[in-house]
Scaffold this motif. Structure first.
Motif, PDB file in Angstrom:
ATOM      1  N   MET A  28       0.827  -1.203   0.000  1.00  0.00           N
ATOM      2  CA  MET A  28       0.000   0.000   0.000  1.00  0.00           C
ATOM      3  C   MET A  28       0.865   1.259   0.000  1.00  0.00           C
ATOM      4  SD  MET A  28      -3.090  -0.850  -0.291  1.00  0.00           S
ATOM      5  CE  MET A  28      -4.187  -2.258  -0.093  1.00  0.00           C
ATOM      6  N   THR A  29       2.011   1.206   0.661  1.00  0.00           N
ATOM      7  CA  THR A  29       2.936   2.347   0.626  1.00  0.00           C
ATOM      8  C   THR A  29       3.460   2.567  -0.786  1.00  0.00           C
ATOM      9  OG1 THR A  29       3.586   1.864   2.908  1.00  0.00           O
ATOM     10  CG2 THR A  29       5.032   3.296   1.631  1.00  0.00           C
ATOM     11  N   TRP A  30       3.798   1.466  -1.455  1.00  0.00           N
ATOM     12  CA  TRP A  30       4.250   1.577  -2.852  1.00  0.00           C
ATOM     13  C   TRP A  30       3.123   2.089  -3.733  1.00  0.00           C
ATOM     14  CZ3 TRP A  30       2.431  -0.998  -7.191  1.00  0.00           C
ATOM     15  CH2 TRP A  30       3.213  -0.874  -8.337  1.00  0.00           C
ATOM     16  N   LEU A  31       1.900   1.620  -3.510  1.00  0.00           N
ATOM     17  CA  LEU A  31       0.770   2.054  -4.320  1.00  0.00           C
ATOM     18  C   LEU A  31       0.467   3.529  -4.101  1.00  0.00           C
ATOM     19  CD1 LEU A  31      -1.372   0.944  -6.307  1.00  0.00           C
ATOM     20  CD2 LEU A  31      -2.838   0.531  -4.324  1.00  0.00           C
ATOM     21  N   ARG A  32       0.693   4.034  -2.894  1.00  0.00           N
ATOM     22  CA  ARG A  32       0.429   5.440  -2.588  1.00  0.00           C
ATOM     23  C   ARG A  32       1.331   6.374  -3.389  1.00  0.00           C
ATOM     24  NH1 ARG A  32       3.101   8.769   0.798  1.00  0.00           N
ATOM     25  NH2 ARG A  32       1.982  10.614   1.610  1.00  0.00           N
ATOM     26  N   SER A  33       2.482   5.870  -3.852  1.00  0.00           N
ATOM     27  CA  SER A  33       3.401   6.718  -4.619  1.00  0.00           C
ATOM     28  C   SER A  33       2.818   7.132  -5.962  1.00  0.00           C
ATOM     29  CB  SER A  33       4.734   5.991  -4.841  1.00  0.00           C
ATOM     30  OG  SER A  33       4.545   4.804  -5.605  1.00  0.00           O
ATOM     31  N   TYR A  34       1.716   6.515  -6.388  1.00  0.00           N
ATOM     32  CA  TYR A  34       1.078   6.893  -7.651  1.00  0.00           C
ATOM     33  C   TYR A  34       0.138   8.076  -7.486  1.00  0.00           C
ATOM     34  CZ  TYR A  34       2.842   2.766 -10.070  1.00  0.00           C
ATOM     35  OH  TYR A  34       3.653   1.830 -10.656  1.00  0.00           O
ATOM     36  N   ILE A  35       0.147   8.742  -6.340  1.00  0.00           N
ATOM     37  CA  ILE A  35      -0.710   9.904  -6.135  1.00  0.00           C
ATOM     38  C   ILE A  35      -0.332  11.031  -7.091  1.00  0.00           C
ATOM     39  CG2 ILE A  35       0.748  10.863  -4.334  1.00  0.00           C
ATOM     40  CD1 ILE A  35      -3.098  10.912  -4.446  1.00  0.00           C
ATOM     41  N   LYS A  36       0.939  11.033  -7.539  1.00  0.00           N
ATOM     42  CA  LYS A  36       1.406  12.028  -8.510  1.00  0.00           C
ATOM     43  C   LYS A  36       1.761  11.347  -9.832  1.00  0.00           C
ATOM     44  CE  LYS A  36       3.166  15.373  -5.159  1.00  0.00           C
ATOM     45  NZ  LYS A  36       4.331  16.196  -4.747  1.00  0.00           N
ATOM     46  N   LEU A  37       0.893  10.464 -10.263  1.00  0.00           N
ATOM     47  CA  LEU A  37       1.144   9.723 -11.498  1.00  0.00           C
ATOM     48  C   LEU A  37       1.301  10.643 -12.697  1.00  0.00           C
ATOM     49  CD1 LEU A  37       1.257   7.079 -13.172  1.00  0.00           C
ATOM     50  CD2 LEU A  37      -1.248   7.097 -13.186  1.00  0.00           C
ATOM     51  N   PHE A  38       0.485  11.693 -12.766  1.00  0.00           N
ATOM     52  CA  PHE A  38       0.516  12.603 -13.908  1.00  0.00           C
ATOM     53  C   PHE A  38       1.248  13.909 -13.598  1.00  0.00           C
ATOM     54  CE2 PHE A  38      -3.364  10.018 -14.248  1.00  0.00           C
ATOM     55  CZ  PHE A  38      -3.152   9.436 -15.488  1.00  0.00           C
ATOM     56  N   GLN A  39       1.950  13.967 -12.466  1.00  0.00           N
ATOM     57  CA  GLN A  39       2.647  15.194 -12.082  1.00  0.00           C
ATOM     58  C   GLN A  39       4.143  15.007 -11.912  1.00  0.00           C
ATOM     59  OE1 GLN A  39       0.738  16.587  -8.520  1.00  0.00           O
ATOM     60  NE2 GLN A  39      -1.284  16.733  -9.464  1.00  0.00           N
ATOM     61  N   ALA A  40       4.587  13.785 -11.626  1.00  0.00           N
ATOM     62  CA  ALA A  40       6.006  13.560 -11.363  1.00  0.00           C
ATOM     63  C   ALA A  40       6.749  13.251 -12.653  1.00  0.00           C
ATOM     64  CB  ALA A  40       6.172  12.404 -10.383  1.00  0.00           C
ATOM     65  N   PRO A  41       7.887  13.899 -12.919  1.00  0.00           N
ATOM     66  CA  PRO A  41       8.680  13.591 -14.113  1.00  0.00           C
ATOM     67  C   PRO A  41       9.528  12.337 -13.888  1.00  0.00           C
ATOM     68  CG  PRO A  41       9.736  15.329 -12.887  1.00  0.00           C
ATOM     69  CD  PRO A  41       8.461  15.027 -12.151  1.00  0.00           C
ATOM     70  N   CYS A  42      10.039  11.814 -14.974  1.00  0.00           N
ATOM     71  CA  CYS A  42      10.929  10.652 -14.896  1.00  0.00           C
ATOM     72  C   CYS A  42      12.251  11.068 -14.267  1.00  0.00           C
ATOM     73  CB  CYS A  42      11.151  10.063 -16.288  1.00  0.00           C
ATOM     74  SG  CYS A  42      12.313   8.671 -16.333  1.00  0.00           S
ATOM     75  N   GLN A  43      12.747  10.267 -13.346  1.00  0.00           N
ATOM     76  CA  GLN A  43      13.987  10.599 -12.649  1.00  0.00           C
ATOM     77  C   GLN A  43      15.223  10.382 -13.505  1.00  0.00           C
ATOM     78  OE1 GLN A  43      14.102  11.996  -9.512  1.00  0.00           O
ATOM     79  NE2 GLN A  43      11.894  12.141  -9.884  1.00  0.00           N
ATOM     80  N   ARG A  44      15.078   9.722 -14.656  1.00  0.00           N
ATOM     81  CA  ARG A  44      16.241   9.494 -15.510  1.00  0.00           C
ATOM     82  C   ARG A  44      16.280  10.477 -16.675  1.00  0.00           C
ATOM     83  NH1 ARG A  44      18.499   3.675 -16.820  1.00  0.00           N
ATOM     84  NH2 ARG A  44      19.021   4.068 -14.646  1.00  0.00           N
ATOM     85  N   CYS A  45      15.192  10.565 -17.425  1.00  0.00           N
ATOM     86  CA  CYS A  45      15.206  11.444 -18.597  1.00  0.00           C
ATOM     87  C   CYS A  45      14.638  12.826 -18.297  1.00  0.00           C
ATOM     88  CB  CYS A  45      14.436  10.797 -19.753  1.00  0.00           C
ATOM     89  SG  CYS A  45      12.658  10.615 -19.453  1.00  0.00           S
ATOM     90  N   GLY A  46      13.953  12.987 -17.171  1.00  0.00           N
ATOM     91  CA  GLY A  46      13.419  14.278 -16.793  1.00  0.00           C
ATOM     92  C   GLY A  46      12.167  14.691 -17.547  1.00  0.00           C
ATOM     93  N   LYS A  47      11.612  13.823 -18.395  1.00  0.00           N
ATOM     94  CA  LYS A  47      10.434  14.163 -19.182  1.00  0.00           C
ATOM     95  C   LYS A  47       9.170  13.677 -18.476  1.00  0.00           C
ATOM     96  CE  LYS A  47      12.892  13.867 -23.607  1.00  0.00           C
ATOM     97  NZ  LYS A  47      12.934  13.213 -24.938  1.00  0.00           N
ATOM     98  N   PHE A  48       8.069  14.361 -18.770  1.00  0.00           N
ATOM     99  CA  PHE A  48       6.794  13.946 -18.208  1.00  0.00           C
ATOM    100  C   PHE A  48       6.118  12.865 -19.056  1.00  0.00           C
ATOM    101  CE2 PHE A  48       7.426  18.015 -16.169  1.00  0.00           C
ATOM    102  CZ  PHE A  48       6.930  17.811 -14.895  1.00  0.00           C
ATOM    103  N   LEU A  49       6.320  12.920 -20.372  1.00  0.00           N
ATOM    104  CA  LEU A  49       5.685  11.960 -21.264  1.00  0.00           C
ATOM    105  C   LEU A  49       6.738  11.301 -22.140  1.00  0.00           C
ATOM    106  CD1 LEU A  49       2.507  13.914 -22.498  1.00  0.00           C
ATOM    107  CD2 LEU A  49       2.616  12.149 -20.729  1.00  0.00           C
TER     108      LEU A  49
END
Length: 312
Positions: A268-289
């Protein structure tokens, strides 16, 4: 000698005649196609060409019919082959004319030989291990057995009240996540987890062990026509289908049978990290899409967002 090799139930004379009938049938079929290929030729008038073509075509078809009937008659006289081979009816796969594309029979033979070798070597290894007695004495074994703590038995059946208490504690841990628990089919629990206004998750549980998860969009319908949770249909959106696949992978990662409540809380803690599914950028490429999708992967330890291709 040849009769014993082939099969004791096969009529060799009828077998040779059947081979000749097959050759004759192939020749007559070839003449049919040659007739179709040549068409209406060697006649001056159109009517003469048509009559000649029809007559030749009927004669070729009649020849095919005669040869086919003769082959069917001989096939009944050949006899039934023996089925004493080790692979039984799978030997019929060797009759497949496209061996290059589907070499099933040869693969089955190879697997069968490998299985026999494995069984043979396993028997030899078992005999050698049984001959080599361990160096520990009976007294030492008794002492070590007394000192060794007994493993606590694990059970898949927990009281429903205990499961309810664990789910209620997890529900209070995350204010932005609401959990609705129901038991439509006896003691097995089903959870409807709503994460903000981002997504909904259907979690099928067996006691405190999670069996299946389905992730859908916040506005998607999660119920069937009879009012029960729909645990079979997928989401209509590719992004939530990806999250469902990642959730299934997370279930395989978070495994601790001795402490199932910790597994549920970690998931459930891991699932809660999707609260910013459409707001958090990728940590590697820095892109949103990327390819039209947001970062759908969440690291199991850091909970950081990554695209499915960037996490490799």
């Amino acid at each position: 000698m040849a009769e014993g090799v082939l099969s004791p139930g096969v009529n060799l004379e009828a077998f040779s005649q059947a081979i000749a009938a097959i050759q004759a049938l192939r020749s007559s079929v070839t003449r049919v196609f040659d007739c179709l290929k040549d068409g209406m030729r060697n006649k001056e008038t159109l009517e003469g060409r048509e009559k000649g073509f029809v007559a030749a075509f009927q004669e070729s078809l009649h020849s095919v019919s005669i040869n086919l009937g003769e082959l069917e008659r001989l096939s009944n006289l050949v006899g039934k082959p023996s089925e004493n081979h080790p692979l039984h009816n799978s030997g019929l796969l060797s009759l497949d004319p496209v061996q290059d594309k589907t070499p099933l029979y040869s693969q089955l033979l190879q697997a069968y030989k490998w299985s026999n070798k494995l069984q043979y070597h396993a028997g030899l290894a078992s005999g050698l291990l049984n001959q080599q007695s361990l160096k520990r004495s009976a007294n030492q074994m008794g002492v070590s057995a007394k000192r060794r703590p007994k493993a606590q038995p694990t059970t898949l059946v927990l009281p429903p009240q205990y499961v309810d208490d664990v789910i209620n504690r997890i529900d209070r841990m995350f204010p932005e996540m609401s959990i609705q628990l129901s038991r439509p089919n006896g003691t097995s629990a089903m959870l409807l987890v709503t994460l903000g206004k981002v997504l909904k998750v259907i979690v099928v549980m067996r006691s405190l062990f999670i069996d299946r998860t389905i992730v859908k969009g916040y506005n998607e319908n999660v119920y069937t026509e009879d009012g029960k949770l729909d645990i079979w249909s997928k989401s209509n959106y590719q992004v939530f289908q990806k999250v469902t696949d990642h959730a299934t992978t997370a279930l395989l990662h978070y495994q601790l049978p001795q402490m199932p409540d910790v597994v549920v809380r970690s998931f459930m803690t891991w699932l809660r990290s999707y609260i910013k599914l459409f707001q958090a950028p990728c940590q590697r490429c820095g892109k949103f899409l990327q390819d039209g999708l947001p970062p759908t992967w969440r690291d199991f330890r850091t909970l950081e967002a990554f695209h499915d291709t960037c996490r490799q």
